[in-house]
Design a protein around this motif. Structure first.
Motif, PDB file in Angstrom:
ATOM      1  N   TRP A  51       0.913  -1.210   0.153  1.00 14.99           N
ATOM      2  CA  TRP A  51       0.115  -0.019  -0.141  1.00 14.99           C
ATOM      3  C   TRP A  51       0.931   1.208  -0.251  1.00 14.99           C
ATOM      4  CZ3 TRP A  51      -0.654  -4.355   3.133  1.00 14.99           C
ATOM      5  CH2 TRP A  51      -1.974  -5.091   2.807  1.00 14.99           C
ATOM      6  N   ILE A  52       0.740   2.088  -0.960  1.00 14.95           N
ATOM      7  CA  ILE A  52       1.569   3.460  -1.056  1.00 14.95           C
ATOM      8  C   ILE A  52       0.800   4.521  -0.467  1.00 14.95           C
ATOM      9  CG2 ILE A  52       2.776   4.810  -2.679  1.00 14.95           C
ATOM     10  CD1 ILE A  52       3.276   2.333  -4.240  1.00 14.95           C
ATOM     11  N   TYR A  53       1.326   5.405   0.354  1.00 12.72           N
ATOM     12  CA  TYR A  53       0.786   6.598   0.763  1.00 12.72           C
ATOM     13  C   TYR A  53       1.442   7.859   0.513  1.00 12.72           C
ATOM     14  CZ  TYR A  53      -2.041   2.990   3.587  1.00 12.72           C
ATOM     15  OH  TYR A  53      -2.896   1.948   3.626  1.00 12.72           O
ATOM     16  N   GLN A  54       1.004   8.763  -0.168  1.00 12.09           N
ATOM     17  CA  GLN A  54       1.853   9.945  -0.620  1.00 12.09           C
ATOM     18  C   GLN A  54       1.232  11.120   0.203  1.00 12.09           C
ATOM     19  OE1 GLN A  54       1.351  10.476  -4.696  1.00 12.09           O
ATOM     20  NE2 GLN A  54      -0.887  11.390  -4.609  1.00 12.09           N
ATOM     21  N   SER A  55       2.257  11.658   0.543  1.00  9.47           N
ATOM     22  CA  SER A  55       2.006  13.179   1.422  1.00  9.47           C
ATOM     23  C   SER A  55       1.956  14.252   0.331  1.00  9.47           C
ATOM     24  CB  SER A  55       3.415  13.232   2.205  1.00  9.47           C
ATOM     25  OG  SER A  55       3.243  14.505   3.102  1.00  9.47           O
ATOM     26  N   ILE A  73       5.518   3.245   1.983  1.00 10.94           N
ATOM     27  CA  ILE A  73       5.064   2.234   1.277  1.00 10.94           C
ATOM     28  C   ILE A  73       4.991   0.951   2.679  1.00 10.94           C
ATOM     29  CG2 ILE A  73       5.725   0.414  -0.273  1.00 10.94           C
ATOM     30  CD1 ILE A  73       7.212   3.520  -0.801  1.00 10.94           C
ATOM     31  N   ILE A  74       3.925   0.480   2.925  1.00 11.87           N
ATOM     32  CA  ILE A  74       3.851  -0.652   3.706  1.00 11.87           C
ATOM     33  C   ILE A  74       3.557  -1.929   2.761  1.00 11.87           C
ATOM     34  CG2 ILE A  74       2.430  -1.742   5.411  1.00 11.87           C
ATOM     35  CD1 ILE A  74       1.769   1.065   6.665  1.00 11.87           C
ATOM     36  N   ALA A  75       4.127  -3.030   3.433  1.00 14.11           N
ATOM     37  CA  ALA A  75       4.161  -4.175   2.587  1.00 14.11           C
ATOM     38  C   ALA A  75       3.935  -5.295   3.616  1.00 14.11           C
ATOM     39  CB  ALA A  75       5.498  -4.703   1.745  1.00 14.11           C
ATOM     40  N   VAL A  76       3.177  -6.407   3.134  1.00 15.13           N
ATOM     41  CA  VAL A  76       2.988  -7.649   3.823  1.00 15.13           C
ATOM     42  C   VAL A  76       3.223  -8.758   3.104  1.00 15.13           C
ATOM     43  CG1 VAL A  76       0.429  -7.659   3.634  1.00 15.13           C
ATOM     44  CG2 VAL A  76       1.414  -8.833   5.416  1.00 15.13           C
ATOM     45  N   ASN A  77       3.848  -9.914   3.663  1.00 14.32           N
ATOM     46  CA  ASN A  77       4.152 -10.969   3.119  1.00 14.32           C
ATOM     47  C   ASN A  77       2.646 -12.053   3.295  1.00 14.32           C
ATOM     48  OD1 ASN A  77       4.680 -13.576   2.142  1.00 14.32           O
ATOM     49  ND2 ASN A  77       6.726 -13.822   3.307  1.00 14.32           N
ATOM     50  N   GLN A  78       1.962 -12.119   1.995  1.00 18.51           N
ATOM     51  CA  GLN A  78       0.922 -12.679   2.175  1.00 18.51           C
ATOM     52  C   GLN A  78       0.920 -14.208   2.120  1.00 18.51           C
ATOM     53  OE1 GLN A  78      -2.819  -9.774   2.033  1.00 18.51           O
ATOM     54  NE2 GLN A  78      -2.244 -10.355  -0.035  1.00 18.51           N
ATOM     55  N   GLU A  79       2.213 -14.788   1.624  1.00 19.47           N
ATOM     56  CA  GLU A  79       2.130 -16.219   2.027  1.00 19.47           C
ATOM     57  C   GLU A  79       2.129 -16.313   3.221  1.00 19.47           C
ATOM     58  OE1 GLU A  79       6.008 -16.649  -0.395  1.00 19.47           O
ATOM     59  OE2 GLU A  79       5.099 -16.060  -2.187  1.00 19.47           O
ATOM     60  N   VAL A  80       2.691 -15.955   4.243  1.00 15.67           N
ATOM     61  CA  VAL A  80       2.730 -16.223   5.619  1.00 15.67           C
ATOM     62  C   VAL A  80       1.477 -16.081   6.310  1.00 15.67           C
ATOM     63  CG1 VAL A  80       3.984 -15.710   7.796  1.00 15.67           C
ATOM     64  CG2 VAL A  80       5.491 -15.719   5.779  1.00 15.67           C
ATOM     65  N   GLN A  81       0.960 -14.905   6.176  1.00 17.16           N
ATOM     66  CA  GLN A  81      -0.359 -14.617   6.605  1.00 17.16           C
ATOM     67  C   GLN A  81      -1.059 -13.565   5.865  1.00 17.16           C
ATOM     68  OE1 GLN A  81      -2.325 -15.768   9.513  1.00 17.16           O
ATOM     69  NE2 GLN A  81      -3.768 -14.347   8.628  1.00 17.16           N
ATOM     70  N   GLN A  82      -2.204 -13.679   5.328  1.00 20.27           N
ATOM     71  CA  GLN A  82      -2.822 -12.491   4.541  1.00 20.27           C
ATOM     72  C   GLN A  82      -3.291 -11.545   5.526  1.00 20.27           C
ATOM     73  OE1 GLN A  82      -5.352 -13.506   1.554  1.00 20.27           O
ATOM     74  NE2 GLN A  82      -3.941 -14.782   0.487  1.00 20.27           N
ATOM     75  N   ASP A 135      -7.847  -2.370   8.061  1.00 18.38           N
ATOM     76  CA  ASP A 135      -8.531  -1.256   9.031  1.00 18.38           C
ATOM     77  C   ASP A 135      -7.446  -0.378   9.845  1.00 18.38           C
ATOM     78  OD1 ASP A 135     -10.717  -1.545   7.329  1.00 18.38           O
ATOM     79  OD2 ASP A 135     -11.836  -2.271   9.118  1.00 18.38           O
ATOM     80  N   SER A 136      -6.676  -1.432  10.713  1.00 18.70           N
ATOM     81  CA  SER A 136      -5.831  -0.724  11.549  1.00 18.70           C
ATOM     82  C   SER A 136      -4.592  -0.185  10.961  1.00 18.70           C
ATOM     83  CB  SER A 136      -5.363  -2.003  12.623  1.00 18.70           C
ATOM     84  OG  SER A 136      -4.158  -2.745  11.823  1.00 18.70           O
ATOM     85  N   SER A 137      -4.213  -0.751   9.976  1.00 21.43           N
ATOM     86  CA  SER A 137      -3.236   0.088   9.184  1.00 21.43           C
ATOM     87  C   SER A 137      -3.563   1.463   8.581  1.00 21.43           C
ATOM     88  CB  SER A 137      -2.481  -0.737   7.982  1.00 21.43           C
ATOM     89  OG  SER A 137      -3.527  -0.775   6.862  1.00 21.43           O
ATOM     90  N   VAL A 138      -4.793   1.508   8.120  1.00 21.52           N
ATOM     91  CA  VAL A 138      -5.455   2.826   7.787  1.00 21.52           C
ATOM     92  C   VAL A 138      -5.650   4.014   8.977  1.00 21.52           C
ATOM     93  CG1 VAL A 138      -7.495   3.938   6.828  1.00 21.52           C
ATOM     94  CG2 VAL A 138      -6.391   1.954   5.710  1.00 21.52           C
ATOM     95  N   ALA A 139      -5.908   3.274  10.313  1.00 26.11           N
ATOM     96  CA  ALA A 139      -6.165   4.002  11.308  1.00 26.11           C
ATOM     97  C   ALA A 139      -4.732   4.605  11.795  1.00 26.11           C
ATOM     98  CB  ALA A 139      -6.703   3.235  12.423  1.00 26.11           C
ATOM     99  N   PHE A 140      -3.671   3.629  11.453  1.00 23.92           N
ATOM    100  CA  PHE A 140      -2.210   4.269  11.784  1.00 23.92           C
ATOM    101  C   PHE A 140      -2.023   5.291  10.800  1.00 23.92           C
ATOM    102  CE2 PHE A 140       2.120   3.938  10.519  1.00 23.92           C
ATOM    103  CZ  PHE A 140       2.722   4.245  11.711  1.00 23.92           C
ATOM    104  N   ILE A 141      -2.293   5.005   9.596  1.00 24.90           N
ATOM    105  CA  ILE A 141      -1.997   6.205   8.667  1.00 24.90           C
ATOM    106  C   ILE A 141      -2.802   7.314   9.020  1.00 24.90           C
ATOM    107  CG2 ILE A 141      -2.206   7.196   6.208  1.00 24.90           C
ATOM    108  CD1 ILE A 141       0.287   5.110   6.819  1.00 24.90           C
ATOM    109  N   GLN A 142      -3.885   7.319   9.453  1.00 18.58           N
ATOM    110  CA  GLN A 142      -4.661   8.668   9.922  1.00 18.58           C
ATOM    111  C   GLN A 142      -4.184   9.242  10.924  1.00 18.58           C
ATOM    112  OE1 GLN A 142      -8.477   6.340  10.285  1.00 18.58           O
ATOM    113  NE2 GLN A 142      -9.312   7.633   8.278  1.00 18.58           N
TER     114      GLN A 142
END
Length: 160
Positions: free
Chosen positions: A15-19, A62-71, A78-85
């Motif tokens: 997920w990419i967040y631009q300032s 840029i936040i990244a997650v290895n979805q092979e381990v856990q999606q 939602d928690s990542s969006v709350a963190f960005i907010q």
């Protein structure tokens, strides 16, 4: 759990967040610490997510997650969006508005509303060769290959 970005597989979700403005070096250090702390505890249904981040050009998170381990699930996203907010509030920036375009103007990184970018294209102030940041990429592989591209090769191409 936080791991170095380069250790994530190419198919990891991003997920990419631009300032809307450049972060200072002091802000970048703080954001980096906050990101590490958040990602260390980020989980989906009680299972830790193997995740990382990149900070680019003092403007992109840029936040990244290895979805092979856990999606990542709805609640974890939602928690990542709350963190960005929370970062938006703390640093008085806009990170979630997708109606803006960030592009290279020489060595400078410019940030314009979509409407202003369209006007610039019409006036030929930007061209199909202008390097834009395509924040719609979904994986590390797409990020590496198609994030910084000529506008004519991304969704921005419709303006030329």
């Amino acid at each position: 759990m936080y791991i170095p970005f380069e250790n994530l597989p190419e198919n990891s979700k991003i997920w990419i967040y631009q300032s809307n403005r450049k972060f200072s070096e002091a802000e970048m250090t703080e954001i980096e610490n906050e990101l590490k702390a958040f990602l260390e505890n980020w989980s989906a249904h009680g299972n830790g997510l193997e995740a990382s981040y990149l900070l680019k050009y003092n403007r992109f998170i840029i936040i990244a997650v290895n979805q092979e381990v856990q999606q990542a699930t709805g609640c974890s996203i939602d928690s990542s969006v709350a963190f960005i907010q929370s970062l938006e509030l703390k640093y008085k920036v806009d990170l979630l508005d997708k109606m803006n375009v960030t592009f290279k103007n020489g060595e400078h990184i410019a940030h314009k509303s979509l409407i202003d970018f369209k006007k610039m294209a019409k006036e030929k102030a930007v061209t199909a060769n202008t390097i834009v940041f395509n924040n719609l990429v979904n994986t590390i592989e797409e990020f590496n290959e198609n994030w910084e591209v000529p506008a004519g090769e991304s969704w921005h191409g419709r303006f030329f």
